[in-house]
Design an enzyme around this catalytic site. Structure first.
Site, PDB file in Angstrom:
ATOM      1  N   TYR A 184      -8.812  12.066  31.800  1.00  0.00           N
ATOM      2  CA  TYR A 184      -9.186  13.169  32.695  1.00  0.00           C
ATOM      3  C   TYR A 184      -9.429  14.440  31.888  1.00  0.00           C
ATOM      4  O   TYR A 184     -10.399  15.167  32.133  1.00  0.00           O
ATOM      5  CB  TYR A 184      -8.098  13.401  33.739  1.00  0.00           C
ATOM      6  N   GLY A 196      -9.387  24.097  42.063  1.00  0.00           N
ATOM      7  CA  GLY A 196      -9.373  22.703  41.674  1.00  0.00           C
ATOM      8  C   GLY A 196      -8.111  22.353  40.904  1.00  0.00           C
ATOM      9  O   GLY A 196      -7.054  22.951  41.111  1.00  0.00           O
ATOM     10  N   CYS A 197      -8.222  21.404  40.002  1.00  0.00           N
ATOM     11  CA  CYS A 197      -7.071  20.931  39.231  1.00  0.00           C
ATOM     12  C   CYS A 197      -6.458  22.050  38.395  1.00  0.00           C
ATOM     13  O   CYS A 197      -7.148  22.724  37.635  1.00  0.00           O
ATOM     14  CB  CYS A 197      -7.519  19.786  38.317  1.00  0.00           C
ATOM     15  N   PHE A 198      -5.149  22.242  38.527  1.00  0.00           N
ATOM     16  CA  PHE A 198      -4.528  23.338  37.774  1.00  0.00           C
ATOM     17  C   PHE A 198      -4.497  23.080  36.282  1.00  0.00           C
ATOM     18  O   PHE A 198      -4.387  24.025  35.490  1.00  0.00           O
ATOM     19  CB  PHE A 198      -3.144  23.719  38.305  1.00  0.00           C
TER      20      PHE A 198
END
Length: 218
Positions: free
Chosen positions: A194, A51-53
């Protein structure tokens, strides 16, 4: 998603993501001979996509024995990927992290445990709100011993959950470091929505699962 995309572009991206993972160039990456990264100053390197690093970097940097985690791109077939190009889902690359660690303090096996404990292991092509092949889960191996560790843990988890584990297993080829503004993002931008709503909750959920591997402070 970390950024809003026009509806037309979003439709195009999702229609192309699977193609990016199944074309001949991508198959060549999956079947390549793994490249082993030598130790430097006693430190080893391991590579994970989940997913998001931003999220994954924060997770690994909270682990004892990890010197640093660097955000970047890996697993694809294009040269010099950027954030914008990677986000199209057409490079074959996934957002990944390079974990620089002391193998005398933390083993590769434990890093794989951290990987599975810090994600939804059954989510295909993404983690949480981040969807697309650029967010898919990949564990990279550099030799047959690492590959065996990954496959055994993946099989055990599949049996435990009675479910298919989404993580792909790739031979490591090359890691492309992401743009400077992506590095240490969770630490540098704690007020980002986020980070507050996705990254920090994901980190805390992992820390509750594996408190024994954590540094005293993160």
């Amino acid at each position: 998603m970390k950024r809003l995309l026009p509806i037309l572009l979003l439709t195009l991206l999702f229609s192309c993501n699977n193609q990016a993972q199944t074309n001949p160039k991508q198959e060549a990456v999956k079947n390549a001979k793994p490249i082993e990264v030598p130790l430097k100053n006693g430190l080893a390197k391991a590579y994970f996509a989940s997913g998001c690093f931003w999220c994954v970097e924060a997770v690994y940097e909270s682990v004892k024995g990890v010197n640093e985690a660097i955000s970047g791109y890996s697993g694809g077939y294009t040269q010099n990927p950027t954030y914008e190009i990677s986000n199209t889902g057409l490079t074959g690359h996934a957002e990944a992290v390079e974990v620089i660690y002391d193998p005398k303090v933390v083993s590769f096996s434990t890093l794989v445990d951290v990987y599975f404990a810090s994600q939804n292991p059954t989510q295909v092509n993404g983690q949480g709100p981040d969807r697309g092949s650029q967010y898919r889960s990949i564990i990279f191996y550099q030799n047959e011993a690492q590959k065996k560790i990954i496959e055994e843990k993946k099989a055990a988890l599949a049996k435990q959950l009675n479910a298919t584990i989404a993580a792909e297993v790739y031979p490591f080829q090359k890691f492309w470091k992401a743009e400077d503004y992506h590095q240490n993002y969770e630490k540098l931008h704690p007020e980002n929505p986020y980070i507050q709503n996705v990254s920090i909750p994901r980190l805390k959920k992992f820390q509750a699962k594996m408190p024994e591997v954590l540094k005293e402070k993160h």
